[in-house]
Scaffold this motif. Structure first.
Motif, mmCIF file in Angstrom:
data_model
loop_
_atom_site.group_PDB
_atom_site.id
_atom_site.type_symbol
_atom_site.label_atom_id
_atom_site.label_comp_id
_atom_site.label_asym_id
_atom_site.label_seq_id
_atom_site.Cartn_x
_atom_site.Cartn_y
_atom_site.Cartn_z
ATOM 1 N N THR A 1 0.832 -1.204 0.000
ATOM 2 C CA THR A 1 0.000 0.000 0.000
ATOM 3 C C THR A 1 0.867 1.256 0.000
ATOM 4 O O THR A 1 0.581 2.217 -0.715
ATOM 5 C CB THR A 1 -0.935 -0.004 1.221
ATOM 6 O OG1 THR A 1 -1.721 -1.196 1.190
ATOM 7 C CG2 THR A 1 -1.853 1.197 1.219
ATOM 8 N N GLU A 2 1.937 1.244 0.800
ATOM 9 C CA GLU A 2 2.848 2.396 0.833
ATOM 10 C C GLU A 2 3.489 2.622 -0.526
ATOM 11 O O GLU A 2 3.600 3.767 -0.985
ATOM 12 C CB GLU A 2 3.943 2.172 1.875
ATOM 13 C CG GLU A 2 3.461 2.243 3.306
ATOM 14 C CD GLU A 2 4.552 1.866 4.299
ATOM 15 O OE1 GLU A 2 5.665 1.501 3.867
ATOM 16 O OE2 GLU A 2 4.278 1.937 5.503
ATOM 17 N N LEU A 3 3.916 1.557 -1.184
ATOM 18 C CA LEU A 3 4.549 1.690 -2.492
ATOM 19 C C LEU A 3 3.573 2.214 -3.532
ATOM 20 O O LEU A 3 3.943 3.029 -4.390
ATOM 21 C CB LEU A 3 5.136 0.349 -2.935
ATOM 22 C CG LEU A 3 6.369 -0.113 -2.173
ATOM 23 C CD1 LEU A 3 6.744 -1.531 -2.585
ATOM 24 C CD2 LEU A 3 7.531 0.829 -2.415
ATOM 25 N N ILE A 4 2.343 1.773 -3.472
ATOM 26 C CA ILE A 4 1.322 2.251 -4.414
ATOM 27 C C ILE A 4 1.088 3.742 -4.212
ATOM 28 O O ILE A 4 1.023 4.511 -5.178
ATOM 29 C CB ILE A 4 0.023 1.451 -4.255
ATOM 30 C CG1 ILE A 4 0.243 0.021 -4.761
ATOM 31 C CG2 ILE A 4 -1.128 2.117 -4.992
ATOM 32 C CD1 ILE A 4 -0.881 -0.936 -4.427
ATOM 33 N N ARG A 5 0.989 4.172 -2.953
ATOM 34 C CA ARG A 5 0.799 5.604 -2.673
ATOM 35 C C ARG A 5 1.990 6.427 -3.140
ATOM 36 O O ARG A 5 1.825 7.505 -3.713
ATOM 37 C CB ARG A 5 0.592 5.825 -1.177
ATOM 38 C CG ARG A 5 -0.754 5.411 -0.691
ATOM 39 C CD ARG A 5 -0.941 5.817 0.765
ATOM 40 N NE ARG A 5 -2.119 5.171 1.302
ATOM 41 C CZ ARG A 5 -2.192 4.610 2.501
ATOM 42 N NH1 ARG A 5 -1.150 4.650 3.306
ATOM 43 N NH2 ARG A 5 -3.292 4.036 2.912
ATOM 44 N N GLU A 6 3.186 5.931 -2.886
ATOM 45 C CA GLU A 6 4.397 6.637 -3.304
ATOM 46 C C GLU A 6 4.452 6.768 -4.833
ATOM 47 O O GLU A 6 4.786 7.825 -5.362
ATOM 48 C CB GLU A 6 5.621 5.885 -2.798
ATOM 49 C CG GLU A 6 6.929 6.577 -3.091
ATOM 50 C CD GLU A 6 8.113 5.805 -2.543
ATOM 51 O OE1 GLU A 6 9.231 6.043 -3.038
ATOM 52 O OE2 GLU A 6 7.936 4.984 -1.632
ATOM 53 N N ALA A 7 4.111 5.704 -5.532
ATOM 54 C CA ALA A 7 4.105 5.741 -6.996
ATOM 55 C C ALA A 7 3.071 6.732 -7.516
ATOM 56 O O ALA A 7 3.320 7.458 -8.484
ATOM 57 C CB ALA A 7 3.831 4.348 -7.559
ATOM 58 N N ARG A 46 1.962 9.453 -5.927
ATOM 59 C CA ARG A 46 2.470 10.813 -5.677
ATOM 60 C C ARG A 46 3.542 11.190 -6.692
ATOM 61 O O ARG A 46 3.561 12.315 -7.198
ATOM 62 C CB ARG A 46 3.027 10.913 -4.252
ATOM 63 C CG ARG A 46 1.965 10.964 -3.177
ATOM 64 C CD ARG A 46 2.546 11.338 -1.827
ATOM 65 N NE ARG A 46 3.573 10.422 -1.375
ATOM 66 C CZ ARG A 46 3.365 9.385 -0.568
ATOM 67 N NH1 ARG A 46 2.164 9.141 -0.114
ATOM 68 N NH2 ARG A 46 4.365 8.597 -0.208
ATOM 69 N N PHE A 47 4.422 10.257 -7.003
ATOM 70 C CA PHE A 47 5.466 10.506 -7.992
ATOM 71 C C PHE A 47 4.854 10.808 -9.358
ATOM 72 O O PHE A 47 5.257 11.750 -10.034
ATOM 73 C CB PHE A 47 6.394 9.293 -8.095
ATOM 74 C CG PHE A 47 7.492 9.464 -9.103
ATOM 75 C CD1 PHE A 47 8.620 10.196 -8.809
ATOM 76 C CD2 PHE A 47 7.383 8.893 -10.362
ATOM 77 C CE1 PHE A 47 9.628 10.356 -9.742
ATOM 78 C CE2 PHE A 47 8.378 9.048 -11.300
ATOM 79 C CZ PHE A 47 9.504 9.779 -10.988
ATOM 80 N N ARG A 48 3.859 10.022 -9.758
ATOM 81 C CA ARG A 48 3.202 10.236 -11.052
ATOM 82 C C ARG A 48 2.524 11.602 -11.094
ATOM 83 O O ARG A 48 2.630 12.329 -12.092
ATOM 84 C CB ARG A 48 2.170 9.137 -11.310
ATOM 85 C CG ARG A 48 1.553 9.209 -12.696
ATOM 86 C CD ARG A 48 0.371 8.281 -12.835
ATOM 87 N NE ARG A 48 -0.735 8.634 -11.951
ATOM 88 C CZ ARG A 48 -1.582 9.645 -12.167
ATOM 89 N NH1 ARG A 48 -1.441 10.411 -13.223
ATOM 90 N NH2 ARG A 48 -2.560 9.897 -11.329
ATOM 91 N N LEU A 49 1.865 11.992 -10.009
ATOM 92 C CA LEU A 49 1.194 13.289 -9.966
ATOM 93 C C LEU A 49 2.192 14.439 -10.046
ATOM 94 O O LEU A 49 1.961 15.429 -10.753
ATOM 95 C CB LEU A 49 0.346 13.410 -8.700
ATOM 96 C CG LEU A 49 -0.910 12.550 -8.663
ATOM 97 C CD1 LEU A 49 -1.558 12.630 -7.293
ATOM 98 C CD2 LEU A 49 -1.880 12.963 -9.748
ATOM 99 N N ARG A 50 3.329 14.323 -9.312
ATOM 100 C CA ARG A 50 4.360 15.372 -9.386
ATOM 101 C C ARG A 50 4.894 15.508 -10.804
ATOM 102 O O ARG A 50 5.068 16.618 -11.314
ATOM 103 C CB ARG A 50 5.515 15.049 -8.432
ATOM 104 C CG ARG A 50 5.260 15.413 -7.002
ATOM 105 C CD ARG A 50 6.532 15.378 -6.174
ATOM 106 N NE ARG A 50 7.224 14.107 -6.253
ATOM 107 C CZ ARG A 50 7.124 13.131 -5.363
ATOM 108 N NH1 ARG A 50 6.351 13.287 -4.312
ATOM 109 N NH2 ARG A 50 7.792 12.009 -5.513
ATOM 110 N N ARG A 51 5.165 14.373 -11.432
ATOM 111 C CA ARG A 51 5.690 14.397 -12.794
ATOM 112 C C ARG A 51 4.686 15.025 -13.754
ATOM 113 O O ARG A 51 5.043 15.820 -14.629
ATOM 114 C CB ARG A 51 6.026 12.967 -13.223
ATOM 115 C CG ARG A 51 6.784 12.885 -14.525
ATOM 116 C CD ARG A 51 7.149 11.468 -14.856
ATOM 117 N NE ARG A 51 5.924 10.691 -14.965
ATOM 118 C CZ ARG A 51 5.836 9.378 -14.775
ATOM 119 N NH1 ARG A 51 6.899 8.693 -14.443
ATOM 120 N NH2 ARG A 51 4.697 8.756 -14.908
#
Length: 62
Positions: free
Chosen positions: A13-19, A21-26
């Motif tokens: 779940t943490e990895l999915i959230r991190e991914a 957030r990364f996609r949204l920033r990009r």
């Protein structure tokens, strides 16, 4: 104590959230750069390729 499966679920779940957030920033950065280009503003980050991107990662043998 948590079971291995529960720890795996938490980490997943943490990895999915991190991914996400990364996609949204990009995506936001891409939209900002596109808006700057559309308005013709100079200095948009990432508009010009850096010198290191054009250079091979290692020296070539002569």
């Amino acid at each position: 104590m948590l079971f291995a499966y529960e720890l795996h679920q938490i980490r997943s779940t943490e990895l999915i959230r991190e991914a996400e957030r990364f996609r949204l920033r990009r995506e936001v950065l891409r939209e900002r750069r596109a808006a700057r280009r559309a308005h013709g503003e100079p200095g948009a980050e990432g508009d010009t390729p850096s010198r290191s991107r054009n250079r091979p990662p290692f020296a070539r043998a002569a």
